[in-house]
Design an enzyme around this catalytic site. Sequence first.
Site, mmCIF file in Angstrom:
data_model
loop_
_atom_site.group_PDB
_atom_site.id
_atom_site.type_symbol
_atom_site.label_atom_id
_atom_site.label_comp_id
_atom_site.label_asym_id
_atom_site.label_seq_id
_atom_site.Cartn_x
_atom_site.Cartn_y
_atom_site.Cartn_z
ATOM 1 N N HIS A 184 -6.864 -4.159 -2.564
ATOM 2 C CA HIS A 184 -5.413 -4.012 -3.152
ATOM 3 C C HIS A 184 -5.068 -5.088 -4.265
ATOM 4 O O HIS A 184 -5.738 -5.868 -4.365
ATOM 5 C CB HIS A 184 -4.401 -4.560 -2.145
ATOM 6 C CG HIS A 184 -2.978 -4.108 -2.166
ATOM 7 N ND1 HIS A 184 -2.237 -4.847 -3.114
ATOM 8 C CD2 HIS A 184 -2.188 -2.994 -1.880
ATOM 9 C CE1 HIS A 184 -0.866 -4.400 -3.101
ATOM 10 N NE2 HIS A 184 -1.002 -3.162 -2.405
ATOM 11 N N SER B 181 5.566 2.284 -5.890
ATOM 12 C CA SER B 181 7.227 2.572 -5.951
ATOM 13 C C SER B 181 7.324 3.978 -5.194
ATOM 14 O O SER B 181 8.134 4.744 -5.648
ATOM 15 C CB SER B 181 7.852 2.492 -7.046
ATOM 16 O OG SER B 181 7.718 1.017 -7.376
ATOM 17 N N ASN C 50 2.205 -0.213 3.917
ATOM 18 C CA ASN C 50 1.574 -1.432 3.696
ATOM 19 C C ASN C 50 2.759 -2.446 3.673
ATOM 20 O O ASN C 50 3.294 -2.738 2.722
ATOM 21 C CB ASN C 50 0.742 -1.485 2.406
ATOM 22 C CG ASN C 50 0.438 -3.007 2.037
ATOM 23 O OD1 ASN C 50 0.104 -3.957 3.005
ATOM 24 N ND2 ASN C 50 0.036 -3.166 0.821
ATOM 25 N N TRP C 51 2.836 -3.257 4.696
ATOM 26 C CA TRP C 51 3.951 -4.143 5.141
ATOM 27 C C TRP C 51 3.753 -5.390 4.200
ATOM 28 O O TRP C 51 4.589 -6.334 4.268
ATOM 29 C CB TRP C 51 4.299 -4.465 6.467
ATOM 30 C CG TRP C 51 4.792 -3.309 7.045
ATOM 31 C CD1 TRP C 51 5.105 -1.989 6.360
ATOM 32 C CD2 TRP C 51 4.955 -3.022 8.397
ATOM 33 N NE1 TRP C 51 5.653 -1.301 7.636
ATOM 34 C CE2 TRP C 51 5.393 -1.921 8.548
ATOM 35 C CE3 TRP C 51 4.935 -3.960 9.572
ATOM 36 C CZ2 TRP C 51 5.870 -1.471 10.040
ATOM 37 C CZ3 TRP C 51 5.216 -3.514 10.834
ATOM 38 C CH2 TRP C 51 5.827 -2.298 10.923
ATOM 39 N N LYS C 52 2.739 -5.674 3.609
ATOM 40 C CA LYS C 52 2.171 -6.750 3.086
ATOM 41 C C LYS C 52 2.736 -8.255 3.972
ATOM 42 O O LYS C 52 2.691 -8.057 4.862
ATOM 43 C CB LYS C 52 3.168 -7.088 1.659
ATOM 44 C CG LYS C 52 2.987 -5.620 0.923
ATOM 45 C CD LYS C 52 3.338 -5.829 -0.589
ATOM 46 C CE LYS C 52 3.410 -4.462 -1.346
ATOM 47 N NZ LYS C 52 3.394 -4.549 -2.739
ATOM 48 N N GLY D 282 5.714 -2.145 -6.689
ATOM 49 C CA GLY D 282 6.831 -3.119 -6.405
ATOM 50 C C GLY D 282 7.969 -3.319 -7.524
ATOM 51 O O GLY D 282 8.611 -4.285 -7.518
ATOM 52 N N GLU E 94 -3.295 2.839 -7.371
ATOM 53 C CA GLU E 94 -1.976 2.197 -7.739
ATOM 54 C C GLU E 94 -1.936 1.670 -8.901
ATOM 55 O O GLU E 94 -2.616 0.548 -9.231
ATOM 56 C CB GLU E 94 -2.094 1.470 -6.535
ATOM 57 C CG GLU E 94 -2.212 1.754 -5.023
ATOM 58 C CD GLU E 94 -1.643 0.965 -3.951
ATOM 59 O OE1 GLU E 94 -0.511 1.249 -3.543
ATOM 60 O OE2 GLU E 94 -2.062 -0.208 -3.784
ATOM 61 N N GLU F 218 -2.870 -6.689 -5.510
ATOM 62 C CA GLU F 218 -2.280 -8.061 -4.855
ATOM 63 C C GLU F 218 -3.471 -9.085 -4.748
ATOM 64 O O GLU F 218 -3.655 -10.452 -4.910
ATOM 65 C CB GLU F 218 -1.289 -8.157 -4.009
ATOM 66 C CG GLU F 218 -0.089 -7.602 -4.765
ATOM 67 C CD GLU F 218 0.877 -6.889 -3.869
ATOM 68 O OE1 GLU F 218 1.047 -7.051 -2.403
ATOM 69 O OE2 GLU F 218 1.840 -6.322 -4.081
ATOM 70 N N GLY G 278 4.805 0.576 -0.112
ATOM 71 C CA GLY G 278 4.957 -0.885 0.073
ATOM 72 C C GLY G 278 6.516 -1.003 0.502
ATOM 73 O O GLY G 278 6.694 -0.682 1.530
ATOM 74 N N GLY G 279 7.239 -1.698 -0.360
ATOM 75 C CA GLY G 279 8.700 -1.876 -0.177
ATOM 76 C C GLY G 279 9.379 -0.782 0.720
ATOM 77 O O GLY G 279 10.155 -1.131 1.657
HETATM 78 C C1 PEP Z 1 1.640 -0.958 -2.248
HETATM 79 O O1 PEP Z 1 2.054 -2.416 -1.938
HETATM 80 O O2 PEP Z 1 0.475 -0.703 -2.169
HETATM 81 C C2 PEP Z 1 2.656 -0.671 -3.218
HETATM 82 C C3 PEP Z 1 2.449 0.530 -3.541
HETATM 83 O O3 PEP Z 1 3.981 -1.174 -3.142
HETATM 84 P P1 PEP Z 1 5.368 -0.349 -3.595
HETATM 85 O O4 PEP Z 1 5.481 0.813 -2.680
HETATM 86 O O5 PEP Z 1 6.138 -1.458 -3.157
HETATM 87 O O6 PEP Z 1 5.282 -0.139 -5.007
#
Ligand code: PEP
Length: 261
Positions: free
Chosen positions: A96, A214, A10-12, A174, A168, A98, A235-236
Amino acid sequence: MRRRPLIAGNWKMNKTPQETQEFIESYLAASSEHRDCDVLLIPPFTSLDRASRLLSGTNLLLGAQDVHSAASGAYTGAISVGMLKACGCVFVLAGHSERRHVFGDSDDAVNDKLKAILGNDLFPILCVGETLEEREGERTSSVLNQQLAGGLKDISEQALESIVIAYEPVWAIGTGKTATPEQAQATIAYVRHWIEIHFSRQASDAMRILYGGSVKPSNARSLQNQPDIDGALIGGASLDPDSFAQIIDEAMSPSGEDKVC
Ligand code: PEP
């Protein structure tokens, strides 16, 4: 029951269409082919069209980060499921953290999105998870109960077959703080049990449930080795093609300890 793993990036709000192209070209050059898992890229809306063209003929899947529940109309700034489908999306995230915590998506709104996604024959990924305060206040299960009951309201057992759930924990997204494999396993087993109680044993055995928060190359294997974890939402660490490819290699390598990276 053997469930096919799904590993999603997930590139956000990151990457222009050109950067998306560079990622896909590098990823395809760097990655090994894993026939036994689904790999999904979830770029921002503005990169979907370019990504779809580049992914055609590969076994990578394309998804979107969010959607509006209406089919069309006066919703400035919004995107419909039909538009996502026309751009080659197969999966769409709903709820999600966010979207819930920054944009205020309620469980009802998430449920409407889920129904719109299913109504267009795409596959929703329903995201659920508790904040740090909720975990420390021992409210994880009640938060999950509410998000699952709200998100899956009026969804039939047949429709459930098209849904993936991503657990999550908000405190791990993040932040660099990952749930331990044991914490993730215990909570995901709880989610699976919830599905069994509210639908059936068969539905719960078949449900793909991902962990997100993460995930990186150094912890992907021990998370994926847990019996109830069917993949990852990343994500990251999915923004870099080598790191994303390494996560998939680690997760799909035979059971064992995490490699020290
Ligand atoms: C996400 O955006 O769903 C996520 C899990 O981000 P990260 O891996 O950066 O924690």
